[in-house]
Design a protein around this motif. Structure first.
Motif, short mmCIF file in Angstrom:
data_model
loop_
_atom_site.label_atom_id
_atom_site.label_comp_id
_atom_site.label_asym_id
_atom_site.label_seq_id
_atom_site.Cartn_x
_atom_site.Cartn_y
_atom_site.Cartn_z
N SER A 180 31.37 77.07 58.74
CA SER A 180 32.21 77.31 59.91
C SER A 180 31.76 76.47 61.10
O SER A 180 32.59 75.88 61.80
N CYS A 181 30.45 76.41 61.31
CA CYS A 181 29.92 75.61 62.41
C CYS A 181 30.15 74.12 62.17
O CYS A 181 30.55 73.38 63.09
N PHE A 182 29.92 73.69 60.95
CA PHE A 182 30.12 72.28 60.60
C PHE A 182 31.58 71.87 60.80
O PHE A 182 31.88 70.86 61.44
N ASP A 183 32.49 72.66 60.27
CA ASP A 183 33.92 72.34 60.40
C ASP A 183 34.38 72.40 61.85
O ASP A 183 35.26 71.64 62.26
N ALA A 184 33.80 73.32 62.63
CA ALA A 184 34.18 73.42 64.04
C ALA A 184 33.85 72.15 64.81
O ALA A 184 34.62 71.70 65.66
N VAL A 185 32.70 71.57 64.51
CA VAL A 185 32.31 70.33 65.19
C VAL A 185 33.17 69.16 64.73
O VAL A 185 33.60 68.33 65.53
N ILE A 186 33.44 69.09 63.44
CA ILE A 186 34.22 68.00 62.89
C ILE A 186 35.62 67.92 63.50
O ILE A 186 36.14 66.83 63.75
N LYS A 187 36.23 69.06 63.78
CA LYS A 187 37.62 69.06 64.25
C LYS A 187 37.76 69.01 65.77
O LYS A 187 38.87 69.07 66.28
N ILE A 188 36.64 68.91 66.49
CA ILE A 188 36.71 68.79 67.95
C ILE A 188 37.36 67.45 68.32
O ILE A 188 37.07 66.41 67.73
N ASP A 189 38.22 67.48 69.32
CA ASP A 189 38.93 66.28 69.77
C ASP A 189 37.93 65.23 70.24
O ASP A 189 37.16 65.46 71.19
N GLU A 190 37.95 64.07 69.61
CA GLU A 190 37.03 63.00 69.97
C GLU A 190 37.26 62.51 71.39
O GLU A 190 36.34 61.98 72.03
N GLU A 191 38.47 62.66 71.90
CA GLU A 191 38.76 62.22 73.26
C GLU A 191 37.92 62.97 74.29
O GLU A 191 37.50 62.42 75.30
N VAL A 231 34.91 64.19 73.80
CA VAL A 231 33.54 63.68 73.72
C VAL A 231 33.45 62.32 74.38
O VAL A 231 32.52 62.04 75.17
N ARG A 232 34.42 61.44 74.10
CA ARG A 232 34.38 60.09 74.70
C ARG A 232 34.57 60.15 76.21
O ARG A 232 33.92 59.41 76.95
N SER A 233 35.43 61.04 76.66
CA SER A 233 35.66 61.16 78.11
C SER A 233 34.40 61.62 78.82
O SER A 233 34.04 61.10 79.88
N ALA A 234 33.71 62.61 78.23
CA ALA A 234 32.47 63.09 78.84
C ALA A 234 31.40 62.01 78.84
O ALA A 234 30.67 61.84 79.83
N SER A 235 31.30 61.26 77.74
CA SER A 235 30.31 60.20 77.65
C SER A 235 30.59 59.10 78.67
O SER A 235 29.67 58.54 79.29
N SER A 236 31.87 58.78 78.83
CA SER A 236 32.24 57.72 79.77
C SER A 236 31.96 58.12 81.21
O SER A 236 31.79 57.25 82.08
N LEU A 237 31.91 59.42 81.47
CA LEU A 237 31.60 59.91 82.82
C LEU A 237 30.10 60.08 83.03
O LEU A 237 29.67 60.56 84.08
N ARG A 269 23.99 62.99 75.48
CA ARG A 269 24.33 63.64 74.22
C ARG A 269 24.01 65.13 74.28
O ARG A 269 24.74 65.95 73.72
N ARG A 270 22.94 65.47 74.97
CA ARG A 270 22.57 66.88 75.13
C ARG A 270 23.64 67.63 75.92
O ARG A 270 24.04 68.74 75.56
N GLN A 271 24.09 67.02 77.01
CA GLN A 271 25.12 67.65 77.84
C GLN A 271 26.44 67.79 77.08
O GLN A 271 27.12 68.81 77.18
N VAL A 272 26.79 66.76 76.31
CA VAL A 272 28.01 66.81 75.50
C VAL A 272 27.92 67.95 74.50
O VAL A 272 28.88 68.70 74.29
N ILE A 308 30.77 70.63 72.81
CA ILE A 308 30.79 70.96 71.39
C ILE A 308 30.51 72.44 71.14
O ILE A 308 31.26 73.11 70.42
N PHE A 309 29.46 72.96 71.75
CA PHE A 309 29.10 74.36 71.49
C PHE A 309 30.18 75.34 71.97
O PHE A 309 30.59 76.22 71.20
N PRO A 310 30.70 75.22 73.21
CA PRO A 310 31.78 76.14 73.61
C PRO A 310 33.03 76.01 72.74
O PRO A 310 33.68 77.02 72.44
N SER A 311 33.37 74.77 72.35
CA SER A 311 34.56 74.57 71.51
C SER A 311 34.38 75.20 70.13
O SER A 311 35.36 75.63 69.50
N ALA A 312 33.14 75.23 69.66
CA ALA A 312 32.86 75.74 68.30
C ALA A 312 32.68 77.25 68.26
O ALA A 312 32.70 77.83 67.16
N LEU A 313 32.50 77.90 69.40
CA LEU A 313 32.18 79.33 69.41
C LEU A 313 33.20 80.21 68.67
O LEU A 313 32.80 81.12 67.92
N PRO A 314 34.53 79.99 68.84
CA PRO A 314 35.46 80.83 68.06
C PRO A 314 35.24 80.71 66.56
O PRO A 314 35.28 81.72 65.83
#
Length: 257
Positions: free
Chosen positions: A142-153, A155-161, A165-168, A173-179
């Motif tokens: 469940s955790c693995f699949d939750a991370v895989i399906k997170i919108d890459e946009e 992650v890229r938007s946060a990185s560009s700002l 990696r820790r903050q991302v 990633i962690f809040p998006s995967a909680l459900p």
């Protein structure tokens, strides 16, 4: 209103089942050895509460079983969540861990229980390890699949700002995967719960699962029914508590993270 209607339907269904059960036993349509009456099961429950089974009070059998389950699921949560999230986030960790989990996942727990007894003995470690191995794959997946399906946009938007990696990981990633994490915990609890009787089948002398197995040897169907009903109600309560916790803390479920 829909919840109230659903609850009333569930209660009505339960009452119908109990009434049908009482009628079948009162007219001796089924042998009481095969199907004891509700009154007999309730009387047996009271006797087990006061006198116990095999010299051990019913509540102690219950607490032993519940303790084994909670320890095993707790360990699976502590291991499965971080490993699953990191495997989905870091390809190197995925390459190491994923094959091991995929190997364990389809194997029935009883297939390696005798090995666990051989390695860990007949005490609590082998039982808890069996439940842990049963609960680990659902949480990990469940955790693995939750991370895989997170919108890459995201992650890229946060990185560009300028996010590290820790903050991302901790803010996206962690809040998006909680459900999905809670879904995995529910699944893992269910899988471990269905394994508890198997865990107490061999080299045990206490626990609700052991009580059911031991009673079956002497055709004590009333004791078996008490154990099964106790396990069923406990399973419902555990699932309800997990859903309640999820609804309380995961207020963004179904929304874009």
């Amino acid at each position: 209103m829909p919840k109230l209607k659903s609850l009333s339907i569930s209660l009505t269904t339960t009452v119908i089942i109990i009434v049908a059960w009482a009628l079948l036993t009162s007219f001796h349509i089924i042998s009481p050895v095969m199907l004891p009456s509700p009154a007999r099961v309730f009387k047996t429950f009271l006797n087990l509460c006061s006198l116990g089974y095999n010299g051990i009070p019913l509540y102690q059998h219950y607490l032993i079983t519940l303790g084994r389950l909670l320890v095993a699921v707790g360990l699976a949560i502590m291991v499965g969540i971080p490993v699953g999230l990191l495997s989905g986030y870091a390809p190197t960790i995925r390459a190491v861990v994923d094959p091991l989990i995929q190997f364990i996942r389809p194997i029935p727990p009883l297939a390696y229980y005798t090995l666990l007894i051989l390695w860990l003995g007949i005490g609590e470690p082998s039982k808890i390890t069996l439940l842990f191995l049963a609960a680990l794959p659902p949480i990990y997946l469940s955790c693995f699949d939750a991370v895989i399906k997170i919108d890459e946009e995201l992650v890229r938007s946060a990185s560009s700002l300028g996010a590290s990696r820790r903050q991302v990981f901790f803010h996206i990633i962690f809040p998006s995967a909680l459900p999905d994490i809670f879904t995995g915990i529910r699944s893992a609890t269910g899988v471990a719960y269905t394994t508890i009787v198997s865990a107490e089948m061999i080299a045990a002398s206490a626990g609700i699962g052991w009580m059911i197995i031991d009673a079956s040897h002497y055709l004590k169907s009333d004791v078996m029914f008490v154990g099964i009903i106790v396990l069923g109600i406990t399973g419902l309560l555990l699932d309800w508590l997990i859903k309640l916790t999820e609804n309380r803390f995961i207020h963004w479920r179904g929304k874009h993270a």
